[in-house]
Each structure stands twice: as C-alpha cells, then as structure tokens.
Design a protein around this motif. Sequence first.
Motif, short mmCIF file in Angstrom:
data_model
loop_
_atom_site.label_atom_id
_atom_site.label_comp_id
_atom_site.label_asym_id
_atom_site.label_seq_id
_atom_site.Cartn_x
_atom_site.Cartn_y
_atom_site.Cartn_z
N VAL A 262 -4.41 87.39 17.29
CA VAL A 262 -3.99 87.96 16.01
C VAL A 262 -4.44 89.42 15.98
O VAL A 262 -5.62 89.72 16.22
CB VAL A 262 -4.60 87.19 14.82
N GLN A 263 -3.51 90.34 15.69
CA GLN A 263 -3.84 91.77 15.67
C GLN A 263 -3.96 92.28 14.25
O GLN A 263 -3.20 91.89 13.37
CB GLN A 263 -2.73 92.55 16.38
N PHE A 264 -4.94 93.16 14.05
CA PHE A 264 -5.15 93.78 12.74
C PHE A 264 -5.18 95.29 12.92
O PHE A 264 -6.01 95.79 13.69
CB PHE A 264 -6.49 93.33 12.14
N ASN A 265 -4.31 96.01 12.24
CA ASN A 265 -4.34 97.47 12.34
C ASN A 265 -5.52 98.05 11.57
O ASN A 265 -5.97 97.47 10.57
CB ASN A 265 -3.03 98.06 11.83
N HIS A 266 -5.99 99.19 12.04
CA HIS A 266 -7.17 99.82 11.42
C HIS A 266 -6.77 100.79 10.33
O HIS A 266 -7.01 101.99 10.41
CB HIS A 266 -7.98 100.55 12.50
N SER A 267 -6.12 100.28 9.29
CA SER A 267 -5.71 101.16 8.20
C SER A 267 -5.72 100.37 6.90
O SER A 267 -5.50 99.16 6.88
CB SER A 267 -4.30 101.71 8.46
N LEU A 268 -5.99 101.09 5.82
CA LEU A 268 -6.14 100.45 4.50
C LEU A 268 -4.92 100.73 3.63
O LEU A 268 -4.46 101.87 3.54
CB LEU A 268 -7.39 101.02 3.81
N TYR A 269 -4.44 99.70 2.95
CA TYR A 269 -3.45 99.89 1.89
C TYR A 269 -4.23 100.02 0.59
O TYR A 269 -4.96 99.10 0.22
CB TYR A 269 -2.47 98.72 1.84
N GLU A 270 -4.09 101.14 -0.10
CA GLU A 270 -4.99 101.49 -1.22
C GLU A 270 -4.63 100.82 -2.55
O GLU A 270 -5.50 100.56 -3.36
CB GLU A 270 -4.97 103.01 -1.44
N ASN A 271 -3.36 100.58 -2.80
CA ASN A 271 -2.92 100.28 -4.15
C ASN A 271 -2.93 98.80 -4.49
O ASN A 271 -2.86 97.95 -3.61
CB ASN A 271 -1.51 100.84 -4.36
N PRO A 272 -2.99 98.51 -5.79
CA PRO A 272 -2.93 97.11 -6.21
C PRO A 272 -1.55 96.52 -5.90
O PRO A 272 -0.53 97.11 -6.23
CB PRO A 272 -3.14 97.17 -7.73
N THR A 273 -1.53 95.35 -5.29
CA THR A 273 -0.26 94.70 -4.95
C THR A 273 -0.53 93.24 -4.62
O THR A 273 -1.66 92.86 -4.36
CB THR A 273 0.39 95.37 -3.72
N TRP A 274 0.51 92.45 -4.66
CA TRP A 274 0.39 91.10 -4.13
C TRP A 274 0.31 91.17 -2.61
O TRP A 274 -0.48 90.50 -1.98
CB TRP A 274 1.60 90.24 -4.52
N MET A 275 1.16 92.01 -2.04
CA MET A 275 1.24 92.10 -0.59
C MET A 275 1.99 93.37 -0.25
O MET A 275 3.10 93.59 -0.73
CB MET A 275 2.03 90.92 -0.05
N PRO A 276 1.36 94.26 0.54
CA PRO A 276 2.07 95.49 0.88
C PRO A 276 3.14 95.23 1.94
O PRO A 276 2.94 94.38 2.82
CB PRO A 276 0.96 96.38 1.45
N PHE A 277 4.25 95.96 1.83
CA PHE A 277 5.26 95.84 2.89
C PHE A 277 5.04 96.95 3.91
O PHE A 277 5.92 97.71 4.24
CB PHE A 277 6.66 95.86 2.29
N THR A 278 3.80 97.00 4.37
CA THR A 278 3.41 97.94 5.43
C THR A 278 2.72 97.12 6.50
O THR A 278 2.54 95.91 6.33
CB THR A 278 2.41 98.98 4.90
N GLU A 279 2.30 97.80 7.58
CA GLU A 279 1.54 97.07 8.60
C GLU A 279 0.06 97.38 8.53
O GLU A 279 -0.67 97.18 9.51
CB GLU A 279 2.12 97.36 9.99
N ASP A 280 -0.40 97.85 7.35
CA ASP A 280 -1.83 98.11 7.20
C ASP A 280 -2.63 96.81 7.40
O ASP A 280 -2.21 95.74 6.96
CB ASP A 280 -2.11 98.68 5.80
N GLY A 281 -3.78 96.96 8.04
CA GLY A 281 -4.57 95.78 8.38
C GLY A 281 -5.58 95.37 7.33
O GLY A 281 -6.21 94.33 7.46
N LEU A 282 -5.74 96.19 6.28
CA LEU A 282 -6.78 95.90 5.28
C LEU A 282 -6.23 96.20 3.89
O LEU A 282 -5.45 97.14 3.71
CB LEU A 282 -8.01 96.78 5.57
N MET A 283 -6.63 95.41 2.91
CA MET A 283 -6.20 95.65 1.53
C MET A 283 -7.29 95.19 0.56
O MET A 283 -8.14 94.37 0.91
CB MET A 283 -4.89 94.91 1.23
N TRP A 284 -7.25 95.74 -0.63
CA TRP A 284 -8.16 95.30 -1.69
C TRP A 284 -7.68 93.98 -2.26
O TRP A 284 -6.48 93.77 -2.44
CB TRP A 284 -8.21 96.33 -2.82
#
Lengths: 487, 487
Positions: free
Chosen positions: A124-146
């Motif tokens: 399983v791969q996790f990208n080293h980038s954060l999605y900053e905004n509140p969401t259910w689920m980002p439609f990006t490939e960011d590996g980290l979210m709040w």
Amino acid sequence: MTPRPSVEPVGLDEVGRFDHECGVLIVGYGCAGAAAAYEAARAGADVLVLERASGPGGSSAQSGGELYLGGGTEVQKACGFDDDPDNMYAYLEAALGPNADTEKLRLYCDESVEHFEWFRSCGVQFNHSLYENPTWMPFTEDGLMWLGENAWPYNTVARPVPRGHRPAARGFGGAVLMERLSSAAGAATHPDTQATNLVLDGDGRVAGLVARRYGERVTYRARQAVVITTGGFVDNEEMLAHHAPVLLGHGKVSDGLDDGSGIRMATAAGAATRRMSVVEIALTALPALACRGMLVDGLGRRFINEDVYPGHYSVHAVRHQPGPYWTIVDEEAYESVPEADRWGVLPKHVTETLAELEEALGMPAGALENTVEVYNRHAEKGEDPYFHKDPKWLRPLRSPFAAIDPADGFFGGADRGTGTGARGFTLGGLHTTVDGAVLNTSGEPVPGLYAAGRAASGMHGEGYVSGTSLGDGTFFGRRAGRAAAAE
Amino acid sequence: MTPRPSVEPVGLDEVGRFDHECGVLIVGYGCAGAAAAYEAARAGADVLVLERASGPGGSSAQSGGELYLGGGTEVQKACGFDDDPDNMYAYLEAALGPNADTEKLRLYCDESVEHFEWFRSCGVQFNHSLYENPTWMPFTEDGLMWLGENAWPYNTVARPVPRGHRPAARGFGGAVLMERLSSAAGAATHPDTQATNLVLDGDGRVAGLVARRYGERVTYRARQAVVITTGGFVDNEEMLAHHAPVLLGHGKVSDGLDDGSGIRMATAAGAATRRMSVVEIALTALPALACRGMLVDGLGRRFINEDVYPGHYSVHAVRHQPGPYWTIVDEEAYESVPEADRWGVLPKHVTETLAELEEALGMPAGALENTVEVYNRHAEKGEDPYFHKDPKWLRPLRSPFAAIDPADGFFGGADRGTGTGARGFTLGGLHTTVDGAVLNTSGEPVPGLYAAGRAASGMHGEGYVSGTSLGDGTFFGRRAGRAAAAE
C-alpha cells in the motif's frame, strides 16, 4: 413471515465426514479477513478463507480507504508533523468516546507506526502530502488528511496532528487497499460460499462450520480455529430493529451483504455481544460549505462547530436534533468554495431575507433570524462561544442567503432513495479480547472462535472517525490471525 | 479483576438428584414474578418462586406504583373520561416510541380494561379522583393522573385522556401494590435464594436451575418451565458499560439487586436479547416548576415543551443535550407553585438580570438573555412555536430570576451522591414472544424458558412513561405464567 434459516450450532457427530479441512478457517474476505489470513499464514497455519461474494473485497473495498494511523508515521514526519502514541490516544479516546475501549485503543495507538509499516509491506502506497481542507474525502492523491484533530473540543485534549492516511488513489481508495491486502495475504479462498452454522464438538469447542454454496451444503473442519470477519449488520433490517433502530430508514454504507450472519452464528454458539446500538452515520452535508456557514436542524438551531470531523456533525444531527438538517450559507461563503469541491451541489433555496428562508424551510418564524443574529454578533469578534469553531471560518453571514439540501452532496445519488441524506453502518458486535478471542456471557472464551472487524465490537465507544474501522479491522484482524494460528 | 462466577448452563447429567422439584419455577418475586405465579397457579400448576431477597417485592415494591392502564377503565369513566383501546394505542405508540413493539403494545391496549379488573380482583384499590397537575407523583390518594397525554405532540396523535392509575396510597404505592399482588399469588417461595445457572437436558430444554442459598448450592427441577422475572441490569456496572453506557455515573432506580443475573443466565443458555441500550432516565427537575418556567441545558438553550411527561424531558436532556440542566423561573412562577408541591426545593441562584444568572451558571454570554427574549416574545402572544407548550403555562418571565439545581427535587437526597440529578433503569432484555417464550438467535423458542418484566424487552421502543414497566411486567408476566403452566 417465512421462518429464517436456523443459525444454531451443529454437533460434530451430526456432520460426520467433512468436505474440506484446514487449520485456520476465516469467514469473510474484507479487510479484517485479509489481515487475519496474512498473519495466520505467516505463523505457519494452513489458512482457508470463505467469502460469500465472488472474490475478496467486502464493504472494505467500497470504502474511501482512509486508515487512521499515527504516533509518528513516515508520512506524518514527511509532512512536518510531530506525533506520538499518547497524543494519538488522547484524541481517539475523546473522538471515539464516550466509553471507548481503552485496552484496545491503547494497543492500537502504541503499535500504530508498526501497523502503518505493515500496510507498506503489503504494497500500500501513501504519498507524502497533506490535503488541508475539511472534507469527507479529497479527490486528490494526497496521502494525509485531517480527521477532526484540529477542531474543538479535540484540539484542547490533544496536540492537533492529522492522522488520516490515504492509499494513493483518486477518490475512493478501498478497492486499491483490498487488492493489495488480499494479494499480500494470498490465501486459498472459497468464493460464493456462505457460512451458516458453527460446528461444536462435545466439549463445546468450535470445530468447523457448515456453509452453503450454490444451494448445496458444504462442511469445513477447522483444526485450529474459526475467525469470523463477516462485517456488521446494517443490511439486516430485523437486527437493526432489535439493536440499532436509529439506522432504520436511512441509507447504508456497505456492500449489501452486511447482514450480521457471523454475529448471529456466533451468538447462537454462546458468544456475547457488546454495544450493539452503536452506529456511524454520515450526512451528505458538504464540510467545505458547512464550515463556511452553519448547520441547522429542523427548528433552525445551530448545534455544533461545523469544522469537526463530518461524521461527528452527522451523528450529532441524526442522534440528537430534529430534522431536516440544512446547511445555511451566504453568497460569499458559497462562492468561496472552489467549484471542484462543491461536487455539483446547488442551493435548494436562495432568498434575500432570512424570514423568507425560514418560511421556505418550514421553520418557526424568527428561528433563522435569531440563530444568524447570535452567530453574526459573535463572529464579528471572531468568537463562537457556543461551539468554538475555528476563527478562520467565522464571518458574519449577509444577504443573499442560501439553504443547501442535506440530500445533496457526497452520497447524493445513492441517498435520494431514502431522502434522509444520511447513510450508516453498525459498530457493535461480538465481545472479543484484544487478541480476537470471542467471549461468552460469563466472560470466558468460546474455545476455537475468534472475530475481528465489524463483526466484533472494537475499540469504539459511541463515537467514530474515518479510518478507524479499516484501522481497527486490520489491526485486530492481524492479532486474531496470529492467536488463531497459535491454537 | 476477580473472575465472575460462570453463568453457563449446567447439563442435566451433571446435577444428578435435584434438591427440589416443582411444575413452574419462577425466578424473582417482583411484579412480573407475582403475576406469573398468580396465573400459573390458577391454571393448576405446582408453582415455586425463588427470590434473592428475604421476601417478595423487588424493585417493584420501591416504585411509585403507577400503572399505565386505559381503554375505558372504571376509574377513567368515573372521572369523566372517554377512552378506548385505539386511542390508548395511538398515544403509547408515540410516547413509547420510536420503534415500540407494536404486537405487544396492541395486546396490552386491547386488554387493558381486563388487566385493570385483574388488579382489582387482587385487592388493589383505586380512588375515583384525578390529580390535575404535572408531577412525578402526587402525594395524594387520587387514583388517576396525567402522564403526558395532554402535551404536544402527543395531544395531536390521540385524544388526551389520563391513564396513570394509582393504587390508593400516599406517595409511593409500590409497596402496597406488591403486598396485594404477592398475597393474591400466594405462591410457595424460597427466599434468600439466588439462581445462578440454568439446567439443560440433552435436547437443550430447560429442565431446572442451580441456585445458591447462604453459600450452599441448591438445585431445582422444573417439570414444566422456568420463568425469569429477575429485573433489569442497572446495578451491574459491567453490563451497563457493555450495553447501556448512557447510565454510567447516574443514580439507579432499583432495589440494588437489578444486576442482570437472569438475562445473563438465559443468554448463556442460548437466549437472544433485544434493545439492550434502551433506558429510562428521571431527572429530578420538578415538573410543577419546569412547566411554569423553562428547562435549559448547559448552553442556556431550551429544548422541549416542559409540560411533557417528566420522563420525556429527562431522557431528552440526558440523551441529547449537554449538561448541566437548569430550571429557570421568575419570582412569580416560583411563588405560584403551592409550597407542598415544591418539595422543599429552593433556588440555587437568584439574580436581578439574566446576564448575572448566565454568568453564575457558566453559560456563554448572552445565552439566557437570548433564550428568554425569544420565549417571552412568543409567550406574550400565548405561543410557543418551537415546542408547543400548553398556552396555560406561557407567560413572559420577568426579573428577578432564579435557577433551580437539577440535583434538588424528587430524588434529591438519593442523587446527591452522583451529583447528576438523574436516575435510571434499563428497558432492554431477553427477546420474548407475546406469551413470554424466550427466543434464541434463530428466532426459535428456547424450550422450557419464559421471561417477563425488565429481564425481557417488552413493549417499549426508545421511550418510556410511568406505569408502563409495572404495566408491561404484570401483563406479560400473567401471559408467561399461563403459557408456562400449559407446557
């Protein structure tokens, strides 16, 4: 009413010769089953997995794929966050509470970095980038979210650090996750096979089970143990009515096969259950819009800081407030959400005045006027003395106003059927130890029986955060697999 | 943690010769046990009742003794009220809901007049007079009282008729009620005897039980059936944590022996449970004061019409609103309650302004000012557009103001220990048919096993009204006794 097929256990002597035999027999190939199969095989057991569907996946494969992990993972470090197990525990005890299972939670947090590494070892791969905004689920490939860590009151009990780990995938990552986990487990699988009854030997030990495949009865001998990883019971209306009626009438988060079959089979063999009324509920209301405006109930009352993990405002709304729920925004709030993050949601009502809006929504006269007046008065000063929303979202709302229908948004399409804008799944299940041993009413293990995932009551109290079901299912699934292999 | 004694069933062959033998063996001599004993004996069975305490009574004897009865009883008619079973059903389906057990409820309402007459035949007397005012329990000998039937929204779904039937007694009537019922039942009783394990024969039929008396093991053979009427599980902290954690930390409505022993003994023998998370909660807040002012939560928000059955505002508060809860009144409201109805409750805080009061109570600045402003504006016009309190209680509140502590009132003394001002008991339990047959996970009867009262899940959904627990316990206790005697 047609009588349901019996789930009562069958005696060993009634079975005679078994059709199949293995060491550890795992029932259900979702994330918990995959994790149990992986570890049992690694410990040297002869593993066989039964799955009702035509292959691995289950409800896990239909999920967003978020994994709640922390304590200082490589992804957290790469994104500049300093975490530790105690800090993670402090947040989860509050966010999964009240009444989280402290023993399970402690282990989960202490070993979370190791569990993260296990996912990576499974591919399983996790990208080293954060999605900053509140969401259910980002439609990006960011590996980290709040997942609510930076919202009140949780930011007062633990240092806010994001822990939502996302497998590299655009949007829903559950399918990718399950593909990796089932490949890594590599277990022999009997698909299209529905377990129906446990087999008990003369001493009450689980010795195998009876199943059905294409209408035929098939029997399985498990020399070491049976591990139940069949999922929850949101698809069983009768069980919902008996144990978690709050979900009746709402949509379901499942693959359609979460009918509690494993829980029933096990309780019939003497297993105890725990917290059968606890559920997760997801309201479609879009976090990006909600936090820029306000969520109100059917009486036009605000009830929570809208920047919490959206599951928290959803459960709070459906459990505690009269519906229907609405997101109230002004033009500036709506326009400030990037179009890509609006997911096509359009306002249901747009009015110049709040009096018109509250009338359109069938609220008491003056209700929204009062709510917005109080909100604005404090927002002017950057304050939210009732619910403590982050000042960055606080701004007086000005005409024109809009009301967003809660049935539009993340689950929009699927929920139009129920019209409630809410979907859920169950968190209660079999009473297990931290090693997945299923306990009976007396608190003693049912010999030869293990469980993990949503067939079991895990580390959750009455709260939920994304990634803690896949997280708990895999973490305690692995432990159950190891313990079963040691039998 | 010391291991709990096992509640697992014992095999018939392990028992050998039984110490005692009877036809129908009833476990627990509260109201459900008395009702079951009465009917089983009347049907010709050789009945024996086991009771842990030194005599009959149980939690029933400590209760107020209200019985929820209607459909046109003699007391209702004498007081000038016209009722019928459909009207009673409409109210209870709403008030005990959502998700009341419609099959049990239908029978209960259809046969309520007969059930009333049964109480009278047992020697229970009801005076033909109505107590008019909102209260937990009048300290008069009136035979009839309102239990929320005249409050919104219930007054919109059924014709308001009072159905709280009170045995002639000053204050708590439970002791008188149980004295009459146990005398009428006249059953042979083994006191100081605690049932610990069911005995199953080779076919899985309940054949008797094992008990302890003064530390000695005693065995009982039941030729026909065992009826479990042991009460709920509010006194078992571990069961509360597993199934109804909302009650943790609050006071208990029980005789101290509601430890779920019967539920555990039966589930260990294969019985299924239902609605284990459902509870009744009683907040001490005095109805006479609450309905003349307002109830607010810890954020100073009003949340319900204060003239509902007080159990409804209690459950609503504790389940859905952040505490602490307060009754806010003005001087006129306080003074207008007759001193006898104040039960010695004095205001905790008295202030000239709401700003002072909200500060004293630790609420957000402006919270009470806003709540009272909205309330007063509508009350001027005799309206309550949010919660529809009866106009007779609506009047703008004027300085000076007072806050009544929720720990003062009906349960004042007993609750100071917990400090929450709330006491409760459990409503979930064994899954039974309308005849009290205990069902297993497959929905089939556990042969030879019956249950009633709070050891069973009765007609309640998620709501509760006084008199429906004694009512359901006796009504379905009688049916269980008859069915057991027919085995």
